[in-house]
Scaffold this motif. Structure first.
Motif, PDB file in Angstrom:
ATOM      1  N   LYS A   1       3.514  20.489  -3.056  1.00  0.00           N
ATOM      2  CA  LYS A   1       2.736  21.658  -3.443  1.00  0.00           C
ATOM      3  C   LYS A   1       1.942  21.329  -4.813  1.00  0.00           C
ATOM      4  N   LYS A   2       2.875  20.664  -5.846  1.00  0.00           N
ATOM      5  CA  LYS A   2       2.395  20.377  -7.064  1.00  0.00           C
ATOM      6  C   LYS A   2       1.225  19.120  -7.064  1.00  0.00           C
ATOM      7  N   ALA A   3       1.353  18.365  -6.311  1.00  0.00           N
ATOM      8  CA  ALA A   3       0.690  17.119  -6.035  1.00  0.00           C
ATOM      9  C   ALA A   3      -0.952  17.862  -5.673  1.00  0.00           C
ATOM     10  N   ILE A   4      -0.627  18.632  -4.703  1.00  0.00           N
ATOM     11  CA  ILE A   4      -1.856  19.389  -3.977  1.00  0.00           C
ATOM     12  C   ILE A   4      -2.578  20.228  -4.993  1.00  0.00           C
ATOM     13  N   TYR A   5      -1.748  21.110  -5.796  1.00  0.00           N
ATOM     14  CA  TYR A   5      -2.470  21.777  -6.844  1.00  0.00           C
ATOM     15  C   TYR A   5      -3.088  21.037  -7.928  1.00  0.00           C
ATOM     16  N   HIS A   6      -2.437  19.800  -8.371  1.00  0.00           N
ATOM     17  CA  HIS A   6      -3.110  19.004  -9.302  1.00  0.00           C
ATOM     18  C   HIS A   6      -4.492  18.424  -8.906  1.00  0.00           C
ATOM     19  N   VAL A   7      -4.596  18.047  -7.545  1.00  0.00           N
ATOM     20  CA  VAL A   7      -5.604  17.579  -6.921  1.00  0.00           C
ATOM     21  C   VAL A   7      -6.747  18.739  -6.870  1.00  0.00           C
TER      22      VAL A   7
ATOM     23  N   ALA B   1     -10.237   6.106  -4.719  1.00  0.00           N
ATOM     24  CA  ALA B   1     -10.169   5.365  -3.446  1.00  0.00           C
ATOM     25  C   ALA B   1      -8.524   5.265  -2.917  1.00  0.00           C
ATOM     26  N   LEU B   2      -7.569   5.308  -3.982  1.00  0.00           N
ATOM     27  CA  LEU B   2      -6.246   5.491  -3.649  1.00  0.00           C
ATOM     28  C   LEU B   2      -6.096   7.039  -3.077  1.00  0.00           C
ATOM     29  N   LEU B   3      -6.576   7.813  -3.573  1.00  0.00           N
ATOM     30  CA  LEU B   3      -6.690   9.362  -3.171  1.00  0.00           C
ATOM     31  C   LEU B   3      -7.132   9.669  -2.088  1.00  0.00           C
ATOM     32  N   GLU B   4      -8.294   8.962  -1.754  1.00  0.00           N
ATOM     33  CA  GLU B   4      -8.951   9.225  -0.439  1.00  0.00           C
ATOM     34  C   GLU B   4      -8.153   8.334   0.686  1.00  0.00           C
ATOM     35  N   GLU B   5      -7.599   7.344   0.417  1.00  0.00           N
ATOM     36  CA  GLU B   5      -6.653   6.763   1.301  1.00  0.00           C
ATOM     37  C   GLU B   5      -5.563   7.492   1.758  1.00  0.00           C
ATOM     38  N   LEU B   6      -5.010   8.137   0.738  1.00  0.00           N
ATOM     39  CA  LEU B   6      -3.567   9.010   1.034  1.00  0.00           C
ATOM     40  C   LEU B   6      -3.979  10.178   1.826  1.00  0.00           C
ATOM     41  N   PHE B   7      -5.140  10.862   1.599  1.00  0.00           N
ATOM     42  CA  PHE B   7      -5.372  12.034   2.573  1.00  0.00           C
ATOM     43  C   PHE B   7      -5.820  11.417   3.851  1.00  0.00           C
ATOM     44  N   GLN B   8      -6.427  10.231   4.105  1.00  0.00           N
ATOM     45  CA  GLN B   8      -6.700   9.564   5.176  1.00  0.00           C
ATOM     46  C   GLN B   8      -5.521   9.278   6.136  1.00  0.00           C
ATOM     47  N   THR B   9      -4.383   8.631   5.335  1.00  0.00           N
ATOM     48  CA  THR B   9      -3.288   8.217   5.938  1.00  0.00           C
ATOM     49  C   THR B   9      -2.376   9.827   6.585  1.00  0.00           C
TER      50      THR B   9
ATOM     51  N   ARG C   1       0.689  -1.158  -0.052  1.00  0.00           N
ATOM     52  CA  ARG C   1       0.057   0.018  -0.051  1.00  0.00           C
ATOM     53  C   ARG C   1       0.867   1.328  -0.026  1.00  0.00           C
ATOM     54  N   LYS C   2       1.971   1.351   0.872  1.00  0.00           N
ATOM     55  CA  LYS C   2       2.933   2.360   0.820  1.00  0.00           C
ATOM     56  C   LYS C   2       3.459   2.574  -0.461  1.00  0.00           C
ATOM     57  N   VAL C   3       4.229   1.569  -1.045  1.00  0.00           N
ATOM     58  CA  VAL C   3       4.692   1.748  -2.304  1.00  0.00           C
ATOM     59  C   VAL C   3       3.887   2.466  -3.358  1.00  0.00           C
ATOM     60  N   ILE C   4       2.447   1.736  -3.398  1.00  0.00           N
ATOM     61  CA  ILE C   4       1.523   2.388  -4.325  1.00  0.00           C
ATOM     62  C   ILE C   4       1.253   4.043  -3.947  1.00  0.00           C
ATOM     63  N   ARG C   5       1.132   4.150  -2.849  1.00  0.00           N
ATOM     64  CA  ARG C   5       0.882   5.647  -2.491  1.00  0.00           C
ATOM     65  C   ARG C   5       1.906   6.417  -2.915  1.00  0.00           C
ATOM     66  N   ASP C   6       3.133   6.107  -2.609  1.00  0.00           N
ATOM     67  CA  ASP C   6       4.374   6.887  -2.700  1.00  0.00           C
ATOM     68  C   ASP C   6       4.641   7.027  -4.362  1.00  0.00           C
ATOM     69  N   ALA C   7       4.232   5.986  -5.187  1.00  0.00           N
ATOM     70  CA  ALA C   7       4.265   6.220  -6.531  1.00  0.00           C
ATOM     71  C   ALA C   7       3.449   7.211  -6.991  1.00  0.00           C
ATOM     72  N   PHE C   8       2.203   7.099  -6.567  1.00  0.00           N
ATOM     73  CA  PHE C   8       1.259   7.910  -6.826  1.00  0.00           C
ATOM     74  C   PHE C   8       1.234   9.489  -6.477  1.00  0.00           C
ATOM     75  N   VAL C   9       1.981   9.549  -5.222  1.00  0.00           N
ATOM     76  CA  VAL C   9       2.222  11.126  -4.976  1.00  0.00           C
ATOM     77  C   VAL C   9       3.261  11.478  -5.655  1.00  0.00           C
ATOM     78  N   GLN C  10       4.260  10.685  -6.297  1.00  0.00           N
ATOM     79  CA  GLN C  10       5.374  11.118  -6.973  1.00  0.00           C
ATOM     80  C   GLN C  10       4.807  11.415  -8.437  1.00  0.00           C
TER      81      GLN C  10
END
Length: 190
Positions: A89-95, A51-59, A7-16
């Motif tokens: 910042k860029k990730a937040i801006y994209h969301v 669902a991945l985005l939602e879990e990212l913010f929950q984490t 899960r962490k690997v997936i979240r980290d790749a997503f944030v990147q």
């Protein structure tokens, strides 16, 4: 353990990826390629990217709750709480500029509520303020801070948030304590 790691690997790749491109330009295929997992593994953990985005913010919100330090001012606590947003910042801006903006708004609102609730409780320890007034104070500051952050994100995140939050702290210094004291003196008048 392996599930948490995956899960962490997936979240980290997503944030990147979110730091590199808009949300609507990220696919499950992109994530599984970077993570070197198959699609079934991704879908085992998440039904879709949202669902991945939602879990990212929950984490990230859970981290805020765990890192809270009562010895910090509300300004310092808020900056600690928004660490993820400031580091990405860029990730937040994209969301912010996606159809999933409400997930970001919910995250920021929850962070502001958590910081202000704990701060107001700490400040009111020796002040017999009404619980309903404490809730009003929390909601007021929670709403103001959330809207200020959303405005900052929407305007391109040009200003230094530390300076802005510090300045707000200076401008409104003592207002929370004063509001709590007023609540204590108004108890009999309502």
């Amino acid at each position: 353990m392996a599930q948490q790691y995956t899960r962490k690997v997936i979240r980290d790749a997503f944030v990147q990826m979110l730091n590199e491109r808009p949300l609507n330009k990220i696919t499950v295929k992109d994530i599984v390629t970077v993570c070197e997992i198959n699609r079934n593994t991704f879908y085992y953990y998440y039904p879709d990217l949202y669902a991945l985005l939602e879990e990212l913010f929950q984490t990230e919100f859970q981290k805020v709750r765990e890192e809270y330090n009562a010895s910090l001012s509300w300004e310092e606590s808020f900056l600690v709480a928004t660490h993820f947003a400031l580091q990405n910042k860029k990730a937040i801006y994209h969301v912010y500029n996606s159809l999933q903006k409400e997930e970001l708004e919910k995250y920021l609102y929850n962070v502001a509520e958590n910081v202000m609730s704990r701060y107001v409780e700490e400040m009111s320890r020796d002040i017999p303020a009404a619980d309903s007034d404490k809730r009003l104070i929390v909601t007021f500051y929670q709403s103001a801070l959330t809207e200020m952050l959303l405005h900052w994100i929407g305007s391109g995140m040009k200003e230094d948030p530390e300076k802005v939050i510090h300045r707000i702290g200076l401008l409104f210094d003592g207002n929370i304590a004063l509001s709590l004291q007023r609540s204590a003196s108004l108890k009999d008048k309502w």
